[in-house]
Design a protein around this motif. Structure first.
Motif, short mmCIF file in Angstrom:
data_model
loop_
_atom_site.label_atom_id
_atom_site.label_comp_id
_atom_site.label_asym_id
_atom_site.label_seq_id
_atom_site.Cartn_x
_atom_site.Cartn_y
_atom_site.Cartn_z
N ALA A 34 0.86 -1.19 0.00
CA ALA A 34 0.00 0.00 0.00
C ALA A 34 0.89 1.23 0.00
CB ALA A 34 -0.92 0.00 1.22
N ARG A 35 0.45 2.26 -0.71
CA ARG A 35 1.26 3.47 -0.81
C ARG A 35 1.17 4.32 0.45
NH1 ARG A 35 -0.13 6.14 -6.60
NH2 ARG A 35 -2.25 5.73 -5.86
N ARG A 36 0.00 4.28 1.12
CA ARG A 36 -0.20 5.15 2.28
C ARG A 36 -0.10 4.35 3.58
NH1 ARG A 36 -5.06 6.38 2.73
NH2 ARG A 36 -5.97 5.12 1.06
N PRO A 37 0.66 4.85 4.55
CA PRO A 37 0.81 4.14 5.84
C PRO A 37 -0.52 3.89 6.53
CG PRO A 37 2.43 5.90 5.65
CD PRO A 37 1.49 6.07 4.50
N GLU A 38 -1.44 4.84 6.45
CA GLU A 38 -2.73 4.64 7.11
C GLU A 38 -3.53 3.51 6.47
OE1 GLU A 38 -3.16 8.37 4.44
OE2 GLU A 38 -1.64 7.39 5.69
N ARG A 39 -3.37 3.35 5.16
CA ARG A 39 -4.04 2.23 4.48
C ARG A 39 -3.40 0.91 4.90
NH1 ARG A 39 -8.48 -0.23 2.76
NH2 ARG A 39 -8.19 -1.41 0.82
#
Length: 267
Positions: A34-39
């Motif tokens: 995933a590109r985003r840490p929150e995702r």
């Protein structure tokens, strides 16, 4: 134990991950990127799977599933291609992209299987079409079928038919939802409460679909069984024909197929 990596675990990738877990796959058999840490945190908390870097996923997984948007596939493959081990199976969930697109980035001889599924995978009622690229064998197709069978039904088709599949079943749920929306409005026009109209239509759609699948009858025969001479149904069908609904559906699906071809041409 075969390990599957999902690159680009957005909505489409999550559909596959959740379906495999519902089918009894251990979270240890699945990794995602995933590109985003929150995702990444969201996927780990929701499913108990590891979200790792591209390099780790390439190293650990036996099957590399590409589930990014078609316009993002080139950038991802530019990164993955030089690092891709030759023995990996690549499964593409990218609408419109032919296996030849992947061949431009991947090592010579990398097997690629192209799949087109649809959103009813969320309730294990998907229709998934599977096609082999130039280097994919029957064994590779079987691996892809094992991945997508828990999501619903699968079918093997030549890749030349995938754009038609995209138009018909890939986009197909949207057409049914559009029809239900229109019929609900009609029910309200006829004096029914919205929820009543919705419930009537949804159950009618479910029952009709089950009859089509279980009876094996041609849809014309099933329609004729509802259509009495000089009755209500034939009057409704006459209006549908007068307004060119059949022709509109043909044109709509051709437009969807042509857009799939455009995506391939632009890639």
């Amino acid at each position: 134990m075969r390990i599957v990596a999902v690159f680009g675990a957005g909505k489409l990738g999550e559909v596959l991950l959740s379906g495999l877990l519902r089918a009894g796959w251990s979270p240890d058999r699945l990794v995602a990127t995933a590109r985003r840490p929150e995702r990444a945190r969201e996927l780990t908390e929701r499913y108990g799977i590891r979200v790792v870097t591209n390099e780790t996923a390439l190293r650990e997984a036996d099957v590399i599933t590409i589930a990014v948007k078609p316009q993002d596939a080139g950038v991802l493959l530019e990164d993955l291609g030089p690092k891709m081990p030759a023995n990996k199976l690549v499964v593409s969930m990218c609408a419109g992209l032919p296996t030849s697109f992947f061949a431009k980035y991947l090592p010579e001889g990398t097997p690629v299987v192209r799949v087109m599924t649809n959103t009813p995978a969320l309730v294990d009622e998907a229709m998934t079409a599977i096609s082999a690229g130039s280097f994919a064998t029957a064994e590779h197709l079987q691996v892809a079928e094992e991945m997508f069978r828990p999501l619903g039904r699968t079918i093997r088709l030549p890749e030349t038919q995938q754009d038609a599949v995209t138009a018909l079943s890939g986009s197909g749920p949207a057409y049914f939802y559009f029809l239900v929306e229109a019929m609900t409005d009609a029910g309200i026009l006829l004096g029914l409460p919205r929820q009543v109209a919705h419930d009537l239509i949804v159950q009618t759609a479910i029952g009709s679909a089950v009859m089509l699948r279980e009876s094996g009858e041609h849809p014309v025969k099933l329609r004729e069984a509802v259509t009495s001479p000089a009755g209500t149904t034939i009057n409704a069908i006459r209006e549908l024909e007068n307004h060119g609904v059949r022709a509109a559906l043909l044109s709509a699906l051709e437009a969807a197929r042509d857009r799939a071809r455009e995506i391939a041409a632009q890639s």
